[in-house]
Design a protein around this motif. Structure first.
Motif, PDB file in Angstrom:
ATOM      1  N   ARG A  99      97.917  10.677 -12.815  1.00  0.00           N
ATOM      2  CA  ARG A  99      98.788   9.301 -11.654  1.00  0.00           C
ATOM      3  C   ARG A  99      98.212   8.076 -11.866  1.00  0.00           C
ATOM      4  NH1 ARG A  99      96.917   9.782  -6.014  1.00  0.00           N
ATOM      5  NH2 ARG A  99      94.975   8.758  -6.750  1.00  0.00           N
ATOM      6  N   ASP A 100      96.622   8.312 -11.941  1.00  0.00           N
ATOM      7  CA  ASP A 100      96.609   6.772 -11.763  1.00  0.00           C
ATOM      8  C   ASP A 100      96.426   6.555 -13.402  1.00  0.00           C
ATOM      9  OD1 ASP A 100      95.519   6.891  -9.699  1.00  0.00           O
ATOM     10  OD2 ASP A 100      93.630   7.327 -10.536  1.00  0.00           O
ATOM     11  N   THR A 101      96.309   7.004 -14.560  1.00  0.00           N
ATOM     12  CA  THR A 101      96.752   6.665 -15.321  1.00  0.00           C
ATOM     13  C   THR A 101      98.232   5.738 -15.970  1.00  0.00           C
ATOM     14  OG1 THR A 101      95.058   8.169 -16.266  1.00  0.00           O
ATOM     15  CG2 THR A 101      96.410   6.776 -17.858  1.00  0.00           C
ATOM     16  N   VAL A 102      99.716   6.741 -15.806  1.00  0.00           N
ATOM     17  CA  VAL A 102     100.362   6.600 -16.226  1.00  0.00           C
ATOM     18  C   VAL A 102     101.157   5.355 -15.150  1.00  0.00           C
ATOM     19  CG1 VAL A 102     102.887   7.609 -15.416  1.00  0.00           C
ATOM     20  CG2 VAL A 102     101.120   9.070 -16.726  1.00  0.00           C
ATOM     21  N   PHE A 103     100.594   5.399 -13.601  1.00  0.00           N
ATOM     22  CA  PHE A 103     101.254   4.649 -12.917  1.00  0.00           C
ATOM     23  C   PHE A 103     100.379   2.909 -13.695  1.00  0.00           C
ATOM     24  CE2 PHE A 103     100.225   1.824  -9.206  1.00  0.00           C
ATOM     25  CZ  PHE A 103     101.609   1.253  -9.070  1.00  0.00           C
ATOM     26  N   ALA A 104      98.871   2.565 -13.778  1.00  0.00           N
ATOM     27  CA  ALA A 104      98.528   1.405 -15.242  1.00  0.00           C
ATOM     28  C   ALA A 104      99.380   1.136 -16.090  1.00  0.00           C
ATOM     29  CB  ALA A 104      97.334   1.901 -14.881  1.00  0.00           C
ATOM     30  N   LEU A 233      95.255   4.324 -34.085  1.00  0.00           N
ATOM     31  CA  LEU A 233      95.248   4.594 -32.683  1.00  0.00           C
ATOM     32  C   LEU A 233      94.491   5.398 -32.254  1.00  0.00           C
ATOM     33  CD1 LEU A 233      99.314   4.798 -32.663  1.00  0.00           C
ATOM     34  CD2 LEU A 233      97.801   2.600 -31.955  1.00  0.00           C
ATOM     35  N   VAL A 234      94.009   6.345 -33.136  1.00  0.00           N
ATOM     36  CA  VAL A 234      93.171   7.646 -32.525  1.00  0.00           C
ATOM     37  C   VAL A 234      91.835   6.785 -32.206  1.00  0.00           C
ATOM     38  CG1 VAL A 234      91.578   9.888 -33.364  1.00  0.00           C
ATOM     39  CG2 VAL A 234      94.163   9.701 -33.809  1.00  0.00           C
ATOM     40  N   ALA A 235      91.561   5.928 -33.234  1.00  0.00           N
ATOM     41  CA  ALA A 235      90.308   4.881 -33.096  1.00  0.00           C
ATOM     42  C   ALA A 235      90.105   4.197 -31.933  1.00  0.00           C
ATOM     43  CB  ALA A 235      90.135   4.652 -34.498  1.00  0.00           C
ATOM     44  N   VAL A 236      91.705   3.821 -31.802  1.00  0.00           N
ATOM     45  CA  VAL A 236      91.833   2.982 -30.108  1.00  0.00           C
ATOM     46  C   VAL A 236      91.339   4.133 -29.197  1.00  0.00           C
ATOM     47  CG1 VAL A 236      93.264   1.942 -29.098  1.00  0.00           C
ATOM     48  CG2 VAL A 236      92.733   0.751 -31.517  1.00  0.00           C
ATOM     49  N   VAL A 237      91.840   4.886 -28.869  1.00  0.00           N
ATOM     50  CA  VAL A 237      92.246   4.955 -27.662  1.00  0.00           C
ATOM     51  C   VAL A 237      90.808   6.581 -27.904  1.00  0.00           C
ATOM     52  CG1 VAL A 237      92.697   7.474 -26.767  1.00  0.00           C
ATOM     53  CG2 VAL A 237      93.807   6.221 -27.662  1.00  0.00           C
ATOM     54  N   GLY A 238      89.655   6.670 -29.048  1.00  0.00           N
ATOM     55  CA  GLY A 238      88.395   7.346 -28.836  1.00  0.00           C
ATOM     56  C   GLY A 238      87.812   6.975 -28.206  1.00  0.00           C
ATOM     57  N   ASP A 239      87.550   5.596 -28.799  1.00  0.00           N
ATOM     58  CA  ASP A 239      86.076   4.409 -28.943  1.00  0.00           C
ATOM     59  C   ASP A 239      86.720   4.350 -27.253  1.00  0.00           C
ATOM     60  OD1 ASP A 239      84.814   4.812 -31.389  1.00  0.00           O
ATOM     61  OD2 ASP A 239      86.473   3.068 -32.745  1.00  0.00           O
ATOM     62  N   PHE A 260      88.889   2.096 -10.939  1.00  0.00           N
ATOM     63  CA  PHE A 260      89.222   0.416 -11.795  1.00  0.00           C
ATOM     64  C   PHE A 260      89.310   0.680 -13.297  1.00  0.00           C
ATOM     65  CE2 PHE A 260      88.352  -3.156 -13.256  1.00  0.00           C
ATOM     66  CZ  PHE A 260      89.424  -4.501 -12.749  1.00  0.00           C
ATOM     67  N   VAL A 261      88.346   2.078 -13.279  1.00  0.00           N
ATOM     68  CA  VAL A 261      88.123   2.311 -14.790  1.00  0.00           C
ATOM     69  C   VAL A 261      89.235   2.336 -16.121  1.00  0.00           C
ATOM     70  CG1 VAL A 261      86.471   3.603 -16.370  1.00  0.00           C
ATOM     71  CG2 VAL A 261      85.513   2.415 -14.552  1.00  0.00           C
ATOM     72  N   GLY A 262      90.036   3.353 -14.759  1.00  0.00           N
ATOM     73  CA  GLY A 262      91.301   3.474 -15.722  1.00  0.00           C
ATOM     74  C   GLY A 262      91.890   2.781 -15.516  1.00  0.00           C
ATOM     75  N   VAL A 263      91.778   1.639 -15.031  1.00  0.00           N
ATOM     76  CA  VAL A 263      92.308   0.234 -15.450  1.00  0.00           C
ATOM     77  C   VAL A 263      92.290  -0.799 -16.583  1.00  0.00           C
ATOM     78  CG1 VAL A 263      93.856  -1.912 -14.651  1.00  0.00           C
ATOM     79  CG2 VAL A 263      93.738   0.202 -13.164  1.00  0.00           C
ATOM     80  N   ILE A 264      90.965  -0.465 -16.476  1.00  0.00           N
ATOM     81  CA  ILE A 264      90.580  -0.817 -18.366  1.00  0.00           C
ATOM     82  C   ILE A 264      91.064  -0.348 -18.810  1.00  0.00           C
ATOM     83  CG2 ILE A 264      88.150  -1.853 -18.928  1.00  0.00           C
ATOM     84  CD1 ILE A 264      87.632  -2.304 -16.838  1.00  0.00           C
ATOM     85  N   ILE A 265      90.418   0.445 -19.346  1.00  0.00           N
ATOM     86  CA  ILE A 265      90.808   1.885 -20.638  1.00  0.00           C
ATOM     87  C   ILE A 265      92.243   1.712 -20.456  1.00  0.00           C
ATOM     88  CG2 ILE A 265      90.674   4.430 -20.990  1.00  0.00           C
ATOM     89  CD1 ILE A 265      88.031   3.451 -20.897  1.00  0.00           C
ATOM     90  N   ALA A 266      92.827   1.799 -19.641  1.00  0.00           N
ATOM     91  CA  ALA A 266      95.034   1.264 -19.789  1.00  0.00           C
ATOM     92  C   ALA A 266      95.118   0.212 -21.054  1.00  0.00           C
ATOM     93  CB  ALA A 266      95.760   1.403 -18.725  1.00  0.00           C
ATOM     94  N   LEU A 267      94.276  -1.299 -19.750  1.00  0.00           N
ATOM     95  CA  LEU A 267      94.349  -1.746 -20.733  1.00  0.00           C
ATOM     96  C   LEU A 267      94.319  -1.901 -22.419  1.00  0.00           C
ATOM     97  CD1 LEU A 267      93.107  -4.090 -18.212  1.00  0.00           C
ATOM     98  CD2 LEU A 267      95.153  -4.647 -19.102  1.00  0.00           C
ATOM     99  N   LEU A 268      92.898  -1.116 -22.331  1.00  0.00           N
ATOM    100  CA  LEU A 268      92.341  -0.984 -24.127  1.00  0.00           C
ATOM    101  C   LEU A 268      93.738  -1.119 -24.682  1.00  0.00           C
ATOM    102  CD1 LEU A 268      88.489  -0.745 -23.514  1.00  0.00           C
ATOM    103  CD2 LEU A 268      89.744  -2.744 -24.548  1.00  0.00           C
ATOM    104  N   VAL A 269      93.980   0.531 -24.590  1.00  0.00           N
ATOM    105  CA  VAL A 269      94.772   1.797 -25.275  1.00  0.00           C
ATOM    106  C   VAL A 269      96.464   1.036 -25.473  1.00  0.00           C
ATOM    107  CG1 VAL A 269      95.949   3.501 -24.893  1.00  0.00           C
ATOM    108  CG2 VAL A 269      94.189   3.898 -24.142  1.00  0.00           C
TER     109      VAL A 269
END
Length: 369
Positions: A99-104, A233-239, A260-269
């Protein structure tokens, strides 16, 4: 010919994703010291830029709107794999991760990428022009998917913001069906609704790219770029996952909520799509930017919910999908503002600024709920 092959093999868009994927394999599930975190972060940034380059090569070969769909689906499929992996290994701490990832992702794409694209397009031509039929249909699909998957669970008879197994199965099938229908419309029956248009509203010829004269790449070049796109893309998500412990430590040190960690990861991905959309907007291809933004939001919901529904067969504990009151308010405001933005088919810097303020509100409230 040999010199050309050597040049391609040593090109940074080829070398960086390969180095990033090798470093990812060497550091996966390991504690990274500070200097190595900086190295991984630098490789992540390089992989993002490489992904944007290869996505544009593939898009130029296959044409629009299929080109925008390639990047959106590729990022989302890898993101879904990451979410499922984390949920399987994370236990009770990850019950609300989907939920948090999809909403972000929805807030970042529908406000951040969309707002930035409109702002850049309007700064270039005073008014950003796009096709309201295609963009409006995409926004309606995103709003329907988000409501069915993340608002309805809050109001079911189940305890907590979750679906029953039958309700979850229905949401998964409906999400896949609606996303599949949209892809059919976008790439077939009403393909012209998703092509970039001029200031007068006529469709820009497909062979007119950013500089107006570059020829499409060969099939071999496009296939190589497609493979390197997946690697990048695999490198982006994995790193991003590899440096997440460092991000978590920083978030904890800053007294921010763990979510808030999920928000940061979503921004990176979502960085590859953000950069690709910004470059398209600067080239006066605002429709391509909107295809990327709304297509990414749609794919994030339409592919994640079915995958999570399937994974829930062996996942333990409840699957929390329903949003809270603040999140639903932001989602509703995003939908209403989006409708008012896309209906005219023309937008100024004001509309772009409004959506960027909504993104800022989401990030602020995620940091200070």
């Amino acid at each position: 010919m040999a010199a050309k092959i050597r040049s391609r093999l040593t090109d940074w868009t080829t070398v960086l994703p390969l180095i990033a994927i090798l470093v990812l394999a060497a550091t996966w599930n390991r504690h990274l010291p500070g200097p190595l975190v900086l190295v991984v972060a630098a490789l992540l940034a390089g992989a993002v830029l490489a992904a944007v380059h290869h996505a544009e090569v593939v898009a130029h070969k296959v044409g629009e709107p299929l080109g925008s769909l390639v990047l959106a689906v590729a990022v989302t499929v890898i993101e879904v794999g990451l979410i499922v992996t984390l949920m399987i290994s994370g236990g009770d701490k990850t019950q609300a991760l989907a939920r948090d990832t999809v909403f972000a992702a929805v807030m970042i794409t529908c406000n951040g990428i969309l707002g930035l694209s409109l702002l850049l397009g309007a700064l270039r031509r005073r008014v950003a022009v796009f096709n309201p039929e295609g963009t409006g249909g995409a926004l309606a699909t995103v709003a329907t998917l988000a409501t069915l998957s993340m608002v309805v669970p809050t109001f079911t008879s189940r305890p907590g913001p979750q679906f029953s197994p039958a309700q979850l199965a229905f949401a998964a099938v409906a999400s896949l069906a609606l996303y599949g229908l949209f892809v059919m419309v976008q790439t077939g029956r009403h393909r012209d609704y998703f092509l970039p248009v001029t200031q007068e509203g006529s469709i820009i010829p497909e062979d007119a790219d950013g500089d107006g004269h570059a020829d499409p790449p060969s099939a071999r070049t496009a296939l190589a770029s497609l493979a390197l796109l997946v690697v990048a893309l695999v490198a982006v998500v994995g790193d991003a996952k590899s440096i997440s412990p460092a991000i978590e430590a920083g978030v904890e040190a800053a007294n921010l909520p763990p979510a808030f960690v999920g928000v940061i990861i979503a921004l990176l991905v979502l960085l590859p799509e953000t950069l690709a959309a910004a470059r398209a907007a600067r080239r006066d291809r605002v429709q391509i930017s909107l295809n990327l933004a709304l297509g990414s939001a749609m794919a994030s919901i339409g592919l994640t919910i079915p995958a999570i529904a399937l994974a829930s067969i062996w996942l333990e504990g409840p699957l929390l999908l329903g949003l809270g009151g603040t999140q639903m308010t932001l989602l509703a405001l995003t939908a209403v503002t989006g409708v008012l933005t896309v209906v005219p088919g023309r937008a100024t810097v004001l509309q772009g600024g409004v959506h960027l303020v909504l993104l800022a509100a989401f990030v602020f409230l995620a940091a200070s709920p």
